[in-house]
Motif scaffolding. Structure first.
Motif, short mmCIF file in Angstrom:
data_model
loop_
_atom_site.label_atom_id
_atom_site.label_comp_id
_atom_site.label_asym_id
_atom_site.label_seq_id
_atom_site.Cartn_x
_atom_site.Cartn_y
_atom_site.Cartn_z
N SER A 168 7.15 10.54 9.57
CA SER A 168 6.07 9.28 10.17
C SER A 168 7.11 8.09 10.75
O SER A 168 6.86 7.11 11.15
N HIS A 172 5.77 4.77 12.45
CA HIS A 172 5.71 3.24 11.81
C HIS A 172 6.59 2.24 12.42
O HIS A 172 6.34 1.07 12.52
N MET A 260 -2.48 2.93 9.68
CA MET A 260 -1.69 3.61 8.69
C MET A 260 -2.12 3.57 7.40
O MET A 260 -2.84 2.66 6.93
N ALA A 400 0.66 7.74 9.81
CA ALA A 400 0.89 6.51 10.83
C ALA A 400 0.41 7.09 12.10
O ALA A 400 0.78 8.15 12.73
#
Lengths: 407, 89
Positions: A168, A172, A260, A400
């Motif tokens: 991710s 992010h 997230m 995310a």
């Protein structure tokens, strides 16, 4: 988040197995043409899994002079190549003062893995190895090296750091950069993800985890056997939508929302709840109703566990609308680029909105009862898409999700 | 043959933290509730012990009981012989 800014994507760059820039990458995806093939960079004799999605026809010397190249691990090379494309498309000049208010945030899972492996080979290799290490080992391998090189390349002097959350990482990084621009903490951002870890050691480690497919990446398909490792980078230029419009920039898509969550569950098994919650948060952050989403670029790794869990998570978030979604995993073509995945897939999602084409899930063979949505099998589909999600769900339960809106 | 079976049951018990005395050839794998990470460790240990490669998601292996696992390993050992003779890994 009222009183915030809307955020435009005005530049995209990418280098990955299907293509070494956005036009060639996107053309390949629309044709369902993958970049997965026999591994070229690792000798096959000690490999059990012998396919990957490698960047091809890439000569670093064509992009960097010798002095610069000494400082650049392959993941930093990919980052700069993608960032140059994105910045050129945006038309922004960061050296004019804008650089002070611009963020540079690059996600990566592993950082300079080629440098690490070269260093260990030298240190622990044959004949007792060598007690001497190449002087630039540390600045090449550090996972923030790519972010630093982006700042130096363009004169960006605002907030800059690396983000790492395994698969991710890029989402992010993009999400954090998006929130910076949205909230006014930065006026623009050069952000994305990069990964270059198709090395002997990494291939053997992924093999040992038994999640790699020996034949092809077939997300959501019956008969799927796992993921295929990929490499590459993608970078986006984000800026305030009103400023982009005022300067007459071509806006590719609006980055509208970010969500997230963490599963707090298992180090490898995905969670339906965590994934669904992250999608809900991205929708809410973007002020989007579930019914407005037409396309989802799925995490879709091609493993038995991910694809079934992601399907359930989509149903949990979208309810009856899930059946109307076009869901595809472009990992079937560019492989799982790990820390670059969210950025590479942002290119696919943003271009899907811009061109009105949902890229397909390639290599799809037959339905799996556990995966019963519309995965746009094998052939791209023309469709007006108002908004899209792009999912990343990492090992360790770090989820995310980005939401995009057509402009 | 019997020795291979004993070694496999030792590995399963050790890696999945199970009571070795409760394992038999007709024990069903699903009854053992082996976690995915333990399974990966079991396969790794089997590969190490018998110098074989256990293919991933190969549908030609029906794995329901420990006996099926033993048969599978025997098959892998048998298939390895011609390759070894040809001087390959």
């Amino acid at each position: 988040m009222t009183g915030m800014h809307r955020v435009a994507i005005t530049g995209l760059g990418c280098i990955a197995a299907p293509g070494n820039d956005v036009p060639s990458f996107w053309a390949a995806l629309k044709e369902g043409r993958g970049g997965i093939g026999p591994v070229a960079s690792v000798p096959h004799d000690k490999l059990n899994i012998r396919i990957a999605a490698e960047v091809r026809d890439f000569d670093p010397a064509r992009h960097f002079d010798e002095r610069k190249l000494m400082l650049l691990d392959r993941f930093s090379q990919f980052t700069l190549v993608a960032a140059r494309q994105a910045v050129a498309q945006s038309g922004l000049d960061f050296k004019s003062g804008l650089g002070r208010e611009t963020a540079a945030i690059i996600g990566t899972g592993a950082g300079g893995m080629n440098t690490i492996e070269d260093a260990y080979t030298r240190l622990f290799g044959g004949n007792g190895g060598s007690s001497r290490q190449i002087p630039l080992t540390i600045p090449r391998l550090m996972i923030s090296a790519a972010s630093s090189h982006v700042t130096m390349e363009f004169g960006i002097t605002g907030p800059s750091f690396a983000v790492s959350s395994a698969c991710s990482s890029a989402n992010h990084a993009l999400g954090e950069a998006f929130w910076m621009v949205k909230s006014g903490r930065a006026r623009a951002a050069v952000c994305g993800g990069s990964e270059a870890c198709i090395t002997f050691g990494t291939m053997k480690a992924w093999e040992a985890l038994r999640v790699l497919a020996p034949d092809a990446c077939r997300p959501f398909s019956g008969g799927r056997k796992g993921m295929v490792l990929g490499e590459g980078a993608a970078v986006a230029v984000l800026e305030r939508l009103d400023e982009a419009k005022a300067r007459g920039a071509a806006i590719i898509a609006e980055l509208a929302g970010f969500g997230m969550t963490a599963d707090a569950g298992d180090i490898v098994q995905p969670s339906e709840q965590g994934a669904s919650d992250a999608m809900n948060l991205a929708l809410k952050d973007g002020g989007l109703k579930p019914e407005e989403i037409g396309y989802v670029n799925a995490h879709g790794t091609g493993t038995l566990a991910n694809d079934a869990t992601e399907t359930r998570a989509l149903k949990r978030t979208f309810g009856a609308h899930a059946a109307k979604l076009m869901v595809s995993s472009t990992k079937s073509m560019h492989g799982h680029t790990l820390g670059a995945a969210g950025a590479v897939e942002l290119v696919a999602a943003a271009m899907a909105l811009k061109d009105g084409v949902a890229p397909p899930t390639a290599n799809y063979q037959r339905p799996d009862p556990a995966c019963d949505l519309d995965y746009v099998p094998n052939t791209a589909r023309q469709a007006k898409i108002g908004a899209a999600l792009s999912n990343s769900f990492a090992f360790g339960g770090l989820n995310a999700v980005l939401a995009l809106r057509a402009v | 043959m019997a020795e291979i079976a004993e070694k496999i049951m030792d590995i399963v018990a050790r890696e999945a933290k199970l009571d070795r005395a409760k394992l038999a050839l007709d024990t069903r794998l699903d009854a053992l509730k082996i976690e995915s990470l333990d399974l990966v460790q079991i396969l790794f240990a089997i590969e190490d012990e018998f110098d074989v490669y256990v293919p991933y998601n190969d549908e030609s292996y029906k794995l329901e009981t420990l006996s099926d696992v033993v048969n599978g390993v025997n098959r892998l050992i048998a298939e390895k012989q011609p390759e070894a003779a040809a001087g390959q890994n």
